[in-house]
Design a protein around this motif. Structure first.
Motif, PDB file in Angstrom:
ATOM      1  N   PRO A 120       1.182  -1.420  -0.480  1.00  0.00           N
ATOM      2  CA  PRO A 120       0.208   0.109   0.023  1.00  0.00           C
ATOM      3  C   PRO A 120       0.825   1.006  -0.047  1.00  0.00           C
ATOM      4  O   PRO A 120       0.957   2.208  -0.802  1.00  0.00           O
ATOM      5  CB  PRO A 120      -0.882   0.085   1.262  1.00  0.00           C
ATOM      6  N   ASP A 121       1.969   1.059   1.104  1.00  0.00           N
ATOM      7  CA  ASP A 121       2.664   2.704   0.866  1.00  0.00           C
ATOM      8  C   ASP A 121       3.340   3.146  -0.570  1.00  0.00           C
ATOM      9  O   ASP A 121       3.951   4.150  -1.372  1.00  0.00           O
ATOM     10  CB  ASP A 121       4.249   1.748   1.585  1.00  0.00           C
ATOM     11  N   ALA A 122       3.941   1.905  -1.201  1.00  0.00           N
ATOM     12  CA  ALA A 122       4.374   1.666  -2.758  1.00  0.00           C
ATOM     13  C   ALA A 122       2.877   2.225  -3.590  1.00  0.00           C
ATOM     14  O   ALA A 122       3.386   3.031  -4.406  1.00  0.00           O
ATOM     15  CB  ALA A 122       4.871   0.516  -3.203  1.00  0.00           C
ATOM     16  N   ALA A 123       1.693   1.824  -3.576  1.00  0.00           N
ATOM     17  CA  ALA A 123       1.142   2.103  -4.631  1.00  0.00           C
ATOM     18  C   ALA A 123       0.428   3.905  -3.685  1.00  0.00           C
ATOM     19  O   ALA A 123       0.212   4.460  -4.381  1.00  0.00           O
ATOM     20  CB  ALA A 123      -0.814   1.438  -4.154  1.00  0.00           C
ATOM     21  N   ARG A 124       0.202   4.555  -2.605  1.00  0.00           N
ATOM     22  CA  ARG A 124       0.205   5.316  -2.021  1.00  0.00           C
ATOM     23  C   ARG A 124       1.242   6.979  -2.901  1.00  0.00           C
ATOM     24  O   ARG A 124       1.845   7.916  -3.647  1.00  0.00           O
ATOM     25  CB  ARG A 124       0.257   6.305  -0.477  1.00  0.00           C
ATOM     26  N   ARG A 125       2.717   6.225  -3.101  1.00  0.00           N
ATOM     27  CA  ARG A 125       3.860   6.779  -3.411  1.00  0.00           C
ATOM     28  C   ARG A 125       3.377   7.772  -4.723  1.00  0.00           C
ATOM     29  O   ARG A 125       4.030   7.664  -5.500  1.00  0.00           O
ATOM     30  CB  ARG A 125       5.045   6.647  -2.727  1.00  0.00           C
ATOM     31  N   LEU A 126       2.733   5.688  -5.541  1.00  0.00           N
ATOM     32  CA  LEU A 126       2.878   6.255  -7.778  1.00  0.00           C
ATOM     33  C   LEU A 126       1.653   7.183  -7.260  1.00  0.00           C
ATOM     34  O   LEU A 126       1.694   8.203  -8.497  1.00  0.00           O
ATOM     35  CB  LEU A 126       3.177   4.912  -7.444  1.00  0.00           C
ATOM     36  N   PHE A 127       0.843   7.325  -6.514  1.00  0.00           N
ATOM     37  CA  PHE A 127      -0.470   8.528  -6.512  1.00  0.00           C
ATOM     38  C   PHE A 127       0.335   9.527  -6.652  1.00  0.00           C
ATOM     39  O   PHE A 127       0.065  10.512  -7.442  1.00  0.00           O
ATOM     40  CB  PHE A 127      -1.423   7.914  -5.652  1.00  0.00           C
ATOM     41  N   ALA A 128       1.184   9.345  -5.074  1.00  0.00           N
ATOM     42  CA  ALA A 128       1.512  10.609  -4.901  1.00  0.00           C
ATOM     43  C   ALA A 128       2.121  11.676  -6.850  1.00  0.00           C
ATOM     44  O   ALA A 128       2.535  12.637  -6.695  1.00  0.00           O
ATOM     45  CB  ALA A 128       1.831  10.933  -3.668  1.00  0.00           C
ATOM     46  N   MET A 129       3.164  10.999  -7.052  1.00  0.00           N
ATOM     47  CA  MET A 129       4.026  11.478  -8.117  1.00  0.00           C
ATOM     48  C   MET A 129       3.124  11.204  -9.451  1.00  0.00           C
ATOM     49  O   MET A 129       3.246  12.029 -10.410  1.00  0.00           O
ATOM     50  CB  MET A 129       4.656  10.168  -8.423  1.00  0.00           C
ATOM     51  N   SER A 130       1.726  10.836  -9.664  1.00  0.00           N
ATOM     52  CA  SER A 130       0.805  11.023 -11.076  1.00  0.00           C
ATOM     53  C   SER A 130       0.334  12.175 -10.486  1.00  0.00           C
ATOM     54  O   SER A 130       0.039  12.736  -9.779  1.00  0.00           O
ATOM     55  CB  SER A 130      -0.079   9.975 -10.632  1.00  0.00           C
ATOM     56  N   GLN A 131      -0.726  13.337 -11.529  1.00  0.00           N
ATOM     57  CA  GLN A 131      -1.158  13.999 -12.006  1.00  0.00           C
ATOM     58  C   GLN A 131      -2.839  14.007 -12.125  1.00  0.00           C
ATOM     59  O   GLN A 131      -2.875  12.788 -12.714  1.00  0.00           O
ATOM     60  CB  GLN A 131      -0.639  14.548 -12.732  1.00  0.00           C
ATOM     61  N   PRO A 132      -4.029  14.997 -12.071  1.00  0.00           N
ATOM     62  CA  PRO A 132      -4.797  14.805 -12.665  1.00  0.00           C
ATOM     63  C   PRO A 132      -4.723  14.687 -14.563  1.00  0.00           C
ATOM     64  O   PRO A 132      -3.944  15.218 -14.236  1.00  0.00           O
ATOM     65  CB  PRO A 132      -5.263  16.514 -11.928  1.00  0.00           C
TER      66      PRO A 132
END
Length: 347
Positions: A120-132
């Motif tokens: 889940p931490d890896a998922a949250r970090r990838l989501f944070a690095m993405s854009q709208p």
């Protein structure tokens, strides 16, 4: 010494108009306010940001009259950039203010461990690095599938160079990807689904498996239109994201959950207060177990479960080949009459 959140917000407020021009570029100034559609930089006028402090409050405070959301300019940076971790938001604010970034590791501080692959931490970090997704290949891809979603769908993001590894050859490459957050009922990201895209945005990437999920998925879902903490008396659920996004295209106020697989659909955790559940089926029998198990669990909880069936292979096929008006008419006979009046456009 690093600035606190309140100090960063105050400093941003000193440059409120410049912040708005940078992060809310689809808006405009009107008197002492910056007017825009929402905190995610949608065109419109329902949100206003105070540009200079006065008796009503400090500079940088904002209110969205349509949703009753409010906040400061740190919230603007977080939402308009699609960020999650406060550290990343604060670093972006310091970059804008030309302030020095804090040292990567303060003396005596413990280094943040790398996120475990697939966690889940890896998922949250990838989501944070993405854009709208507005204006991106992801939006173009969805539009090509007939899927038109509100910019308020906060589960969706775009990553221009998402890592892809061929599980057979071991070869790696970076490709643009649609990122969909998998969350629990509290809105916390527990996983995500990546859909790698062809650089044209017209189709999925030409790879062996252009769609993969990671994180903790069981019980959770890609939620569309669900506000954490709010009651969900009527909702829809199904396996695939595009199936549920197609239903949301013709029923944009019906909360929907995409569980990502038949097994995960069977174990979906339903929100408290749910009275009626529509389960989206495909024309084949592959997902029958998930539908039957979820229907059984819903019934045991006193929830009426009804199955929605497409005319073609799935609801995205219906949307693309038959059109939204035909799909809406097809669904109207399958919904409880009160729900048809509430969720479908007037015919």
């Amino acid at each position: 010494m690093t600035a606190s959140a309140s100090e960063l917000a105050r400093r941003l407020g000193d440059h409120a108009e410049a912040v708005c021009r940078e992060y809310l570029s689809n808006g405009h100034r009107s008197g002492n306010y910056w007017m825009v559609g929402d905190v995610r930089n949608t065109r419109g006028r329902s949100m206003h940001v105070r540009l200079k402090g006065n008796a009503k409050g400090p500079a940088g405070r904002w209110v969205d009259e349509a949703t009753s959301e409010f906040g400061d300019l740190l919230d603007v940076i977080r939402e308009s950039c699609g960020l999650v971790d406060f550290r990343v938001v604060a670093d972006e604010a310091r970059r804008f203010l030309s302030m020095p970034l804090p040292p990567p590791h303060a003396p005596g501080a413990r280094r943040q461990p790398a996120a475990a692959r697939g966690s889940p931490d890896a998922a949250r970090r990838l989501f944070a690095m993405s854009q709208p997704i507005a204006g991106t290949l992801a939006e173009r891809y969805l539009a090509g599938r007939g899927i038109l979603l509100s910019t308020h769908e906060r589960a969706l993001r775009f990553h221009p160079g998402c890592y892809y590894r061929d599980l057979v050859t071991g070869e790696t490459q970076t490709l643009p990807a649609l990122i969909a957050a998998v969350t629990n009922l509290d809105g916390r990201i527990t996983g995500l689904q990546r859909t790698w895209l062809d650089p044209s945005g017209q189709s999925k990437a030409q790879t062996a498996d252009p769609r993969r999920s990671l994180g903790h998925l069981l019980g959770n879902a890609i939620w569309l239109g669900h506000q954490p903490g709010m009651p969900v008396p009527v909702m829809a659920a199904g396996e695939g994201f595009e199936t549920m996004a197609s239903l949301r295209t013709v029923m944009p106020v019906l909360p929907a959950a995409a569980a990502t697989s038949a097994n995960h659909l069977a174990g979906l955790i339903l929100p408290p207060g749910c009275r009626r559940l529509y389960i989206a089926a495909d024309a084949d029998a592959a997902g029958r177990h998930g539908i039957e198990r979820l229907s059984q669990r819903a019934g045991e909880s006193g929830i009426l479960a009804l199955v929605l069936r497409p005319q073609l292979g799935d609801f995205n096929d219906d949307l693309r080949h038959l059109g939204p008006a035909h799909l809406a008419a097809w669904l109207s006979d399958q919904l409880v009459p009160d729900d048809a009046r509430l969720f479908l456009p007037p015919g």
